[in-house]
Motif scaffolding. Structure first.
Motif, PDB file in Angstrom:
ATOM      1  N   SER A  39      72.278  52.641 -36.936  1.00 18.21           N
ATOM      2  CA  SER A  39      72.846  51.207 -37.224  1.00 18.21           C
ATOM      3  C   SER A  39      73.597  50.579 -36.404  1.00 18.21           C
ATOM      4  O   SER A  39      74.270  51.014 -35.679  1.00 18.21           O
ATOM      5  N   PRO A  40      73.057  49.325 -36.050  1.00 16.24           N
ATOM      6  CA  PRO A  40      73.761  48.387 -35.001  1.00 16.24           C
ATOM      7  C   PRO A  40      75.392  48.356 -35.336  1.00 16.24           C
ATOM      8  O   PRO A  40      76.098  48.029 -34.435  1.00 16.24           O
ATOM      9  N   ALA A  41      75.747  48.619 -36.433  1.00 15.66           N
ATOM     10  CA  ALA A  41      77.183  48.564 -36.714  1.00 15.66           C
ATOM     11  C   ALA A  41      77.922  49.286 -35.876  1.00 15.66           C
ATOM     12  O   ALA A  41      79.172  49.234 -35.521  1.00 15.66           O
ATOM     13  N   PHE A  42      77.427  50.602 -35.540  1.00 15.54           N
ATOM     14  CA  PHE A  42      77.980  51.652 -34.665  1.00 15.54           C
ATOM     15  C   PHE A  42      78.494  51.037 -33.478  1.00 15.54           C
ATOM     16  O   PHE A  42      79.244  51.364 -32.887  1.00 15.54           O
ATOM     17  N   ARG A  43      77.505  50.417 -32.655  1.00 13.71           N
ATOM     18  CA  ARG A  43      77.485  49.958 -31.367  1.00 13.71           C
ATOM     19  C   ARG A  43      78.753  48.703 -31.731  1.00 13.71           C
ATOM     20  O   ARG A  43      79.346  48.724 -30.712  1.00 13.71           O
ATOM     21  N   SER A  44      78.492  47.911 -32.553  1.00 12.25           N
ATOM     22  CA  SER A  44      79.363  46.537 -32.930  1.00 12.25           C
ATOM     23  C   SER A  44      81.006  47.113 -32.637  1.00 12.25           C
ATOM     24  O   SER A  44      81.573  46.269 -32.093  1.00 12.25           O
ATOM     25  N   ILE A  45      81.435  48.251 -33.194  1.00 13.06           N
ATOM     26  CA  ILE A  45      82.797  48.443 -33.230  1.00 13.06           C
ATOM     27  C   ILE A  45      83.256  48.824 -31.842  1.00 13.06           C
ATOM     28  O   ILE A  45      84.551  48.364 -31.768  1.00 13.06           O
ATOM     29  N   VAL A  46      82.412  49.285 -30.934  1.00 10.48           N
ATOM     30  CA  VAL A  46      82.819  49.666 -29.555  1.00 10.48           C
ATOM     31  C   VAL A  46      82.370  48.451 -28.369  1.00 10.48           C
ATOM     32  O   VAL A  46      82.789  48.252 -27.613  1.00 10.48           O
ATOM     33  N   GLY A  47      81.280  47.752 -28.938  1.00 12.54           N
ATOM     34  CA  GLY A  47      80.837  46.676 -28.346  1.00 12.54           C
ATOM     35  C   GLY A  47      81.672  45.520 -27.664  1.00 12.54           C
ATOM     36  O   GLY A  47      81.558  45.406 -26.589  1.00 12.54           O
ATOM     37  N   THR A  48      82.799  45.172 -28.333  1.00 13.96           N
ATOM     38  CA  THR A  48      83.567  44.116 -27.641  1.00 13.96           C
ATOM     39  C   THR A  48      84.657  44.711 -26.840  1.00 13.96           C
ATOM     40  O   THR A  48      84.919  44.074 -25.979  1.00 13.96           O
ATOM     41  N   ASN A  49      84.864  46.022 -26.766  1.00 12.81           N
ATOM     42  CA  ASN A  49      85.548  46.586 -25.892  1.00 12.81           C
ATOM     43  C   ASN A  49      84.988  46.952 -24.518  1.00 12.81           C
ATOM     44  O   ASN A  49      85.189  46.682 -23.289  1.00 12.81           O
ATOM     45  N   PHE A 107      75.185  63.039 -30.820  1.00 14.37           N
ATOM     46  CA  PHE A 107      75.950  62.316 -31.638  1.00 14.37           C
ATOM     47  C   PHE A 107      75.291  61.438 -32.502  1.00 14.37           C
ATOM     48  O   PHE A 107      75.588  61.526 -33.750  1.00 14.37           O
ATOM     49  N   VAL A 108      74.456  60.658 -31.903  1.00 20.05           N
ATOM     50  CA  VAL A 108      73.570  59.628 -32.856  1.00 20.05           C
ATOM     51  C   VAL A 108      72.909  60.373 -33.858  1.00 20.05           C
ATOM     52  O   VAL A 108      72.828  60.004 -35.091  1.00 20.05           O
ATOM     53  N   HIS A 109      72.235  61.323 -33.556  1.00 22.99           N
ATOM     54  CA  HIS A 109      71.422  62.186 -34.651  1.00 22.99           C
ATOM     55  C   HIS A 109      71.952  62.897 -35.338  1.00 22.99           C
ATOM     56  O   HIS A 109      71.752  63.347 -36.671  1.00 22.99           O
ATOM     57  N   GLU A 110      73.026  63.662 -34.926  1.00 26.65           N
ATOM     58  CA  GLU A 110      74.080  64.560 -35.851  1.00 26.65           C
ATOM     59  C   GLU A 110      75.086  63.811 -36.535  1.00 26.65           C
ATOM     60  O   GLU A 110      75.196  64.393 -37.789  1.00 26.65           O
ATOM     61  N   GLN A 111      75.643  62.705 -36.238  1.00 27.21           N
ATOM     62  CA  GLN A 111      76.561  62.417 -36.939  1.00 27.21           C
ATOM     63  C   GLN A 111      76.330  60.934 -37.452  1.00 27.21           C
ATOM     64  O   GLN A 111      76.488  60.555 -38.598  1.00 27.21           O
ATOM     65  N   LEU A 112      75.710  60.086 -36.371  1.00 26.67           N
ATOM     66  CA  LEU A 112      75.783  58.388 -36.868  1.00 26.67           C
ATOM     67  C   LEU A 112      74.439  58.489 -37.807  1.00 26.67           C
ATOM     68  O   LEU A 112      74.687  57.596 -38.826  1.00 26.67           O
ATOM     69  N   VAL A 113      73.324  58.835 -37.652  1.00 24.33           N
ATOM     70  CA  VAL A 113      72.042  58.517 -38.437  1.00 24.33           C
ATOM     71  C   VAL A 113      72.535  59.024 -39.731  1.00 24.33           C
ATOM     72  O   VAL A 113      72.147  58.282 -40.918  1.00 24.33           O
ATOM     73  N   PRO A 114      73.153  60.326 -40.136  1.00 21.80           N
ATOM     74  CA  PRO A 114      73.339  60.765 -41.607  1.00 21.80           C
ATOM     75  C   PRO A 114      74.219  59.972 -42.242  1.00 21.80           C
ATOM     76  O   PRO A 114      74.318  59.820 -43.432  1.00 21.80           O
TER      77      PRO A 114
END
Length: 387
Positions: A79-89, A18-25
């Motif tokens: 990008s750390p932003a992707f982790r941030s949206i789930v991080g607080t949960n 998911f990271v390589h195919e969806q998030l990185v692009p």
């Protein structure tokens, strides 16, 4: 503590793909728009990323801390932003409820957090209370079957998207310091809550913070976490101990991504008729980064295992957060240096990571606070052993 290696490996493979195919692009798009596309957030929900740390009985995956950090290593190679949206949960937004909440509070809120239906936010920091959390000024005054909250919280991650806040407020007097702090679950649609403008930050585009202002905000008494006043500071500290291990894992994942990019560039970029990776001073930067990254990864796993075993780990959590976040900053610096002029340009994305990871040395407790925690814990241990 790895419960089922085969299942964990399958989950890690899914996240890596998911990271390589969806998030990185999508990294450049997110940075440009300062927003994560709704479609990607829905995919995160379907994979279960919002509920990784929430027990299965509430709809989450119930990962152990070791399983969690191993997954974060993979998730944060983007990008750390992707982790941030789930991080607080996964962490500070849910763990206070999970650790100290009543059964009713857990049943009401944890399933929604696990599914991603609700995004949680952790409201501790204030304009005059950040590193010294015990001095917070937001008040919660009991009036019959409600508490009336007044005060301002600052730099609150995911506040613009939050459906629920874990709020630290003073139910006792100011001179009680930590003993006068209580924790509350506050629904975001409660009258009396106002959000400030979204902060404009150095980096981490796509992850949003803002002020949260409480003005005579009436919160049901049943939303006092644990049903007991004066336990909020302890709840926050227990939450932060785990959160520091998580942020250290974020630092490891981000550093690995940057080192991968630096190694690829060093192997492909040519100067004087040969790859720059052949130059010994470039090799030194690569080697130092690999060495520090290896040390940080081992520290993260060790601290996670200690928590999973139920051992005291406050010192280790502070140690690993301090070392890993500082390590990540050094790797970012070396990566820009290896890229040279190209590293200063936005096209490569290296400068974006350089800005993004700077925050790791600040939130969940600054590096200086980690030093104080470590030293004070050492002195207490010495006094107990030699008292």
């Amino acid at each position: 503590m790895i419960r089922d290696t085969q299942t964990l490996e399958a989950l890690l493979a899914t996240v890596t793909r998911f990271v390589h195919e969806q998030l990185v692009p999508a990294e450049a798009l997110v940075a440009e728009a300062d927003a994560i596309p709704a479609g990607l957030i829905e995919q995160m929900k379907s994979i279960g990323l919002f509920g990784l740390t929430i027990p299965e009985k509430y709809g989450g995956l119930g990962l152990t801390v070791e399983e969690e950090v191993r997954l974060v290593f993979e998730l944060c190679r983007t990008s750390p932003a992707f982790r941030s949206i789930v991080g607080t949960n996964l962490g500070i937004g849910s763990q206070g409820i999970l650790i100290d909440g009543t059964p009713t509070q857990k049943d009401r809120y944890l399933p929604k957090l696990a599914s991603g239906e609700t995004i949680a936010s952790f409201a501790l920091t204030e304009p005059e209370a950040g590193s010294d959390a015990a001095s917070l000024r937001t008040t919660a005054r009991r009036e019959g079957d409600v508490y009336v909250l007044n005060g301002t919280k600052r730099y609150i991650t995911n506040a613009p998207q939050a459906g629920v806040f874990t709020v630290m407020a003073r139910t006792g007097t100011a001179d009680q310091r930590a003993a006068g702090v209580s924790a509350f679950i506050v629904d975001a649609d409660t009258p009396g809550i106002t959000l400030g403008r979204i902060d404009r930050k150095m980096g981490l585009k796509g992850s949003h913070t803002c002020d949260v202002i409480f003005e005579n905000c009436r919160v049901p008494a049943e939303n006092l976490i644990g049903g007991v006043e004066g336990k909020g500071f302890a709840t926050a500290m227990k939450t932060l101990d785990k959160g520091r291990i998580h942020i250290a894992a974020v630092a490891v994942g981000a550093a690995q991504r940057m080192l991968d990019d630096a190694l690829r560039y060093a192997a492909e970029r040519k100067q004087f008729g040969q790859p720059i990776g052949e130059f010994q001073l470039v090799q030194a930067m690569l080697a130092d980064s690999r060495t520090e990254l290896y040390a940080a990864r081992c520290m993260v796993i060790d601290a996670a295992q200690k928590r999973d075993r139920g051992e005291a780990h406050s010192t280790e959590a502070a140690c690993v957060k301090l070392f890993a976040s500082e390590m990540c900053g050094r790797v970012a610096n070396r990566t820009v240096q290896i890229f040279g002029g190209a590293g200063y340009m936005t096209e490569c994305g290296v400068e974006r990571f350089y800005r993004d990871v700077r925050l790791l040395r600040i939130y969940e407790g600054t590096s200086q606070i980690q030093q104080l925690v470590i030293a004070r814990n050492m002195l207490r241990e010495f006094e107990r052993a030699n008292g």
